[in-house]
Design an enzyme around this catalytic site. Sequence first.
Site, PDB file in Angstrom:
ATOM      1  CG  ASP A 122      -2.060   0.997   1.088  1.00 50.78           C
ATOM      2  OD1 ASP A 122      -2.505   1.221  -0.043  1.00 50.78           O
ATOM      3  OD2 ASP A 122      -2.480   1.577   2.114  1.00 50.78           O
ATOM      4  CB  CYS A 176     -19.251  -8.050  -8.637  1.00 54.54           C
ATOM      5  SG  CYS A 176     -20.580  -7.109  -8.026  1.00 54.54           S
ATOM      6  CB  CYS A 179     -26.936  -7.808  -5.659  1.00 47.46           C
ATOM      7  SG  CYS A 179     -25.875  -7.080  -4.378  1.00 47.46           S
ATOM      8  CB  CYS A 182     -22.132  -1.941  -2.606  1.00 48.20           C
ATOM      9  SG  CYS A 182     -21.963  -2.235  -4.367  1.00 48.20           S
ATOM     10  CB  CYS A 186     -22.840   3.799  -0.661  1.00 50.37           C
ATOM     11  SG  CYS A 186     -21.662   5.141  -0.369  1.00 50.37           S
ATOM     12  CB  CYS A 202     -15.645   7.358  -0.015  1.00 51.59           C
ATOM     13  SG  CYS A 202     -15.279   5.938   1.016  1.00 51.59           S
ATOM     14  CB  CYS A 227     -17.434   3.744   5.891  1.00 45.98           C
ATOM     15  SG  CYS A 227     -19.012   3.202   5.223  1.00 45.98           S
ATOM     16  CB  CYS A 230     -19.650  -0.689   0.034  1.00 44.64           C
ATOM     17  SG  CYS A 230     -17.949  -0.222   0.341  1.00 44.64           S
ATOM     18  CB  CYS A 234     -20.738  -7.240  -0.446  1.00 41.68           C
ATOM     19  SG  CYS A 234     -20.293  -8.212  -1.891  1.00 41.68           S
TER      20      CYS A 234
HETATM   21  S1  SF4 Z   1     -22.963  -5.594  -2.952  1.00 43.37           S
HETATM   22 FE1  SF4 Z   1     -21.315  -6.935  -3.673  1.00 43.37          FE
HETATM   23  S2  SF4 Z   1     -22.301  -8.266  -5.183  1.00 43.37           S
HETATM   24 FE2  SF4 Z   1     -23.682  -6.551  -4.857  1.00 43.37          FE
HETATM   25  S3  SF4 Z   1     -23.122  -5.054  -6.484  1.00 43.37           S
HETATM   26 FE3  SF4 Z   1     -21.963  -4.531  -4.652  1.00 43.37          FE
HETATM   27  S4  SF4 Z   1     -19.992  -5.602  -4.869  1.00 43.37           S
HETATM   28 FE4  SF4 Z   1     -21.429  -6.532  -6.310  1.00 43.37          FE
HETATM   29  S1  SF4 Z   2     -16.726   2.832   2.384  1.00 47.54           S
HETATM   30 FE1  SF4 Z   2     -18.808   3.558   2.968  1.00 47.54          FE
HETATM   31  S2  SF4 Z   2     -18.983   5.614   2.118  1.00 47.54           S
HETATM   32 FE2  SF4 Z   2     -17.226   4.638   1.110  1.00 47.54          FE
HETATM   33  S3  SF4 Z   2     -18.048   3.742  -0.755  1.00 47.54           S
HETATM   34 FE3  SF4 Z   2     -18.166   2.122   0.809  1.00 47.54          FE
HETATM   35  S4  SF4 Z   2     -20.206   2.344   1.715  1.00 47.54           S
HETATM   36 FE4  SF4 Z   2     -19.780   4.209   0.582  1.00 47.54          FE
END
Ligand code: SF4
Ligand code: SF4
Length: 302
Positions: A122, A176, A179, A182, A186, A202, A227, A230, A234
């Site tokens: 990283d 993926c 679905c 996310c 979000c 974000c 956070c 997302c 999933c």
């Molecule tokens: S929640 Fe997971 S499976 Fe659904 S769209 Fe987002 S990354 Fe893809």
């Molecule tokens: S970390 Fe949280 S704010 Fe950032 S993209 Fe994922 S769900 Fe959204």
Amino acid sequence: MILAKAVELGISKVGFARATAVSPEAYERYARWIERHCHGEMSYLEKYEDVRRDPRLLLDGAQTVIVCAFNYYPSQFQRADVPQIASYALGRDYHEVVKERLMQLAEYIRENFGGETRVCVDTAPIRERYWAVEAGVGFMGTNNQLILPGRGSYYFLGEVLTTAVFEADEPCRDSCMGCGRCVKMCPAGAISPEGYVDASKCLSYLTIEYRGDLPENLDLGNRVYGCDECQRVCPHNRSARPTTISEFAPSDELLSLDAQAIAEMTPQQFSAIFRHSAIKRTRLAGLQRNLRACQAGLKGDE
Ligand code: SF4
Ligand code: SF4
């Protein structure tokens, strides 16, 4: 032989890719993301464009990119009523843990296969999720997380570049399932259905990387550092299993941290508690800024 060493080092999955330039499509996608200023104030992401295009510039004569994934899914979580810290930061700083282990893998490679190595965790400008896909380790989700088939996305990535030649794995061509959870869940509306994550919106970026005043009326909920939303929603993470890497186990000190302790924390206490934690990145001022924003938002909801 090398796979046995990887298992010994706690690596959940390892993959090999031939070191070449990244594909033009992948490069274009990154360039568009930068053009749209989705990287917020992380100006370092604009630099070293040539290296991001070609990892051989990180190690002269590199032949192979070895991508390693380390599970960090916590065995324990915080109580819901305390300021929330992203799962990845509940244990010891992964930069330290992953680097220590990859240095051992690199030494093993030099001793047994010869050549030069370079470890990246990283900090080097390498497109690590791109290489993780190329090396067959996982696929990209709409949420921009690298997802390991059947295991989910709670994994740290690290790479060993080497001048030794290893047979390349097939790239991971799974996808993926799209679905849309996310995108919908979000809290910042930062994810587009096409899989662009606007880091400048974000909450992870805003609570960790961003140094200025937070936008007014920002709804952090109870998130004081990072956070997980997302990833939490999933479906691929339904199969997540707690890590067996002891350094990633949440520390009791972090698990018991409440709002009052953060609000009253001194710089000395911050240094002592977070010396080996990724949380030191946000500094005490940033952590307390985030706490105030959480408290202001929660008051507004009453
Ligand atoms: S929640 Fe997971 S499976 Fe659904 S769209 Fe987002 S990354 Fe893809
Ligand atoms: S970390 Fe949280 S704010 Fe950032 S993209 Fe994922 S769900 Fe959204």
